[in-house]
Design an enzyme around this catalytic site. Structure first.
Site, mmCIF file in Angstrom:
data_model
loop_
_atom_site.group_PDB
_atom_site.id
_atom_site.type_symbol
_atom_site.label_atom_id
_atom_site.label_comp_id
_atom_site.label_asym_id
_atom_site.label_seq_id
_atom_site.Cartn_x
_atom_site.Cartn_y
_atom_site.Cartn_z
ATOM 1 N N CYS A 25 0.842 -1.199 0.000
ATOM 2 C CA CYS A 25 0.000 0.000 0.000
ATOM 3 C C CYS A 25 0.877 1.249 0.000
ATOM 4 O O CYS A 25 1.455 1.599 1.046
ATOM 5 C CB CYS A 25 -0.918 -0.008 1.224
ATOM 6 S SG CYS A 25 -1.845 1.507 1.410
ATOM 7 N N CYS A 46 -0.367 4.169 2.236
ATOM 8 C CA CYS A 46 -0.123 3.968 3.670
ATOM 9 C C CYS A 46 1.348 4.178 4.026
ATOM 10 O O CYS A 46 1.651 4.729 5.084
ATOM 11 C CB CYS A 46 -0.488 2.540 4.101
ATOM 12 S SG CYS A 46 -1.973 1.877 3.371
ATOM 13 N N ASP A 47 2.256 3.743 3.166
ATOM 14 C CA ASP A 47 3.657 3.622 3.592
ATOM 15 C C ASP A 47 4.667 4.500 2.858
ATOM 16 O O ASP A 47 5.839 4.531 3.246
ATOM 17 C CB ASP A 47 4.099 2.147 3.446
ATOM 18 C CG ASP A 47 3.284 1.231 4.347
ATOM 19 O OD1 ASP A 47 2.808 1.711 5.395
ATOM 20 O OD2 ASP A 47 3.125 0.052 4.007
#
Ligand code: NAP
Length: 306
Positions: free
Chosen positions: A134, A137-138
């Site tokens: 993701c 997200c990261d």
């Protein structure tokens, strides 16, 4: 005796939220059950420029938030729960979670799909320690660092472009010499000076004990292995349907996607499927939302006929 809903929707992504909107607008007593995050996969998408009307920095998270609010405003009830068992053959469908039993005249399965693992050595071990599925997200963790993206489809190229906002370099590793991604995405990636490509190569292993230090790549033409030093690796090699719960009950294709007709009917009457969990050729937010609308409308007709 538990409440009897007209319709229970399992899954709160675009297919489920759209089904909820249509079901509630046609005055069906509707419950939507979601085990994790409303919005499903699109919450991990930063740019969403191919959903009609999604302009001016519309993100997956903002679109799903609006979809949820719209369904809520029309009267959909929401439950945070996970269905673990079901009995869906009869006229009353029974769904069980660890704490509740839910009953409905119809159910719409909109459970979506999960990212697929690529299958290289140490992939699981270093997941969350440099290996991610993701970018939204990261990506931030890899500011000014070097990252790799595995895959050549729309997800890989969309996320590679996104990652260039953070990383100092993004190397796309693809197993063939041509991308599967849409031409417009390909053009953007080829014109982005931060994106490099390694063709005809697969990742055979990840290096690192506590944290990712690099990848071992195998060239499929020459058979040679080489090490690529990277700080992060984002894997986008497709998805797997979340359909385990329905195995043996619903008809599925050989990859476990649920088979429906064009009205979203499965092989069991009163049970419908919508979105990425069903067998179809184009998995997009717009097709998921359309599936949801059709499933809810068919569910309503089913109840009327009964
Ligand atoms: P996809 O289209 O199935 O592409 C998967 C990619 O991973 C392909 O390039 C494939 O290579 C490669 N691959 C598969 N298994 C692999 C393995 N074990 N090792 C290395 N490479 C592997 O999946 P996706 O990109 O996630 O897209 C899924 C669906 O969502 C598609 O319908 C897509 O159009 C849609 N989507 C759309 C957008 C958008 O429109 N912006 C964004 C994301 C997703 P080959 O090409 O050789 O098969």
């Amino acid at each position: 005796m538990e409440h009897l809903y007209d319709c229970i929707i399992i899954g709160g992504g675009p297919a489920g939220l759209s089904a909820g909107l249509y079901a509630a607008r046609s005055k069906m007593d509707t419950l939507l059950i979601e085990r994790a995050k409303y919005g499903g996969q699109i919450t991990t998408t930063d740019e969403l420029d191919n959903y009609p009307g999604s302009i001016e920095n519309c993100t997956g998270a903002s679109l799903s938030e609006r979809m949820k609010k719209q369904a809520l405003d029309f009267g959909v009830k929401f439950a945070k729960d996970e269905i673990v068992d079901l009995d869906i053959d009869g006229a009353i469908k029974v769904l069980k979670s660890k704490k509740e039993t839910y009953r409905a005249r119809t159910i719409i399965i909109a459970t979506g799909a999960n990212p697929r693992l690529s299958g290289f050595n140490n992939e699981r071990k270093l997941r969350g320690r440099g290996i991610s599925y993701c970018a939204t997200c990261d990506a931030d963790f890899f500011t000014d660092l070097d990252v790799a993206v595995v895959g050549g489809g729309d997800s890989a190229i969309t996320e590679a472009i996104y990652l260039t906002k953070f990383a100092s370099s993004v190397t796309v590793i693809h197993r063939r010499d041509a991308l599967r991604a849409t031409k417009s995405l390909q053009e953007r990636a080829f014109n982005n000076p931060k994106i490099k490509f390694i063709w005809n190569s697969i990742v055979v292993g990840a290096v690192g004990d506590e944290i990712l230090e690099g990848l071992i790549l195998k060239n499929k033409i020459t058979g040679e292995n080489r090490k690529l030093k990277v700080d992060g690796c984002f894997v986008f090699v497709g998805y797997e349907p979340i359909s385990q719960l329905f195995k043996g009950k619903l008809t599925m294709d050989d990859r476990n996607y649920i088979i429906t007709d064009e009205d979203m009917k499965t092989n069991i009457s009163g049970v419908f499927a919508a979105g990425d969990v069903r067998e179809k050729s184009l998995r997009q937010v717009v097709t998921a939302a359309a599936d949801g609308a059709i499933a809810a409308t068919t569910a309503e007709s089913y109840i009327e006929e009964k």
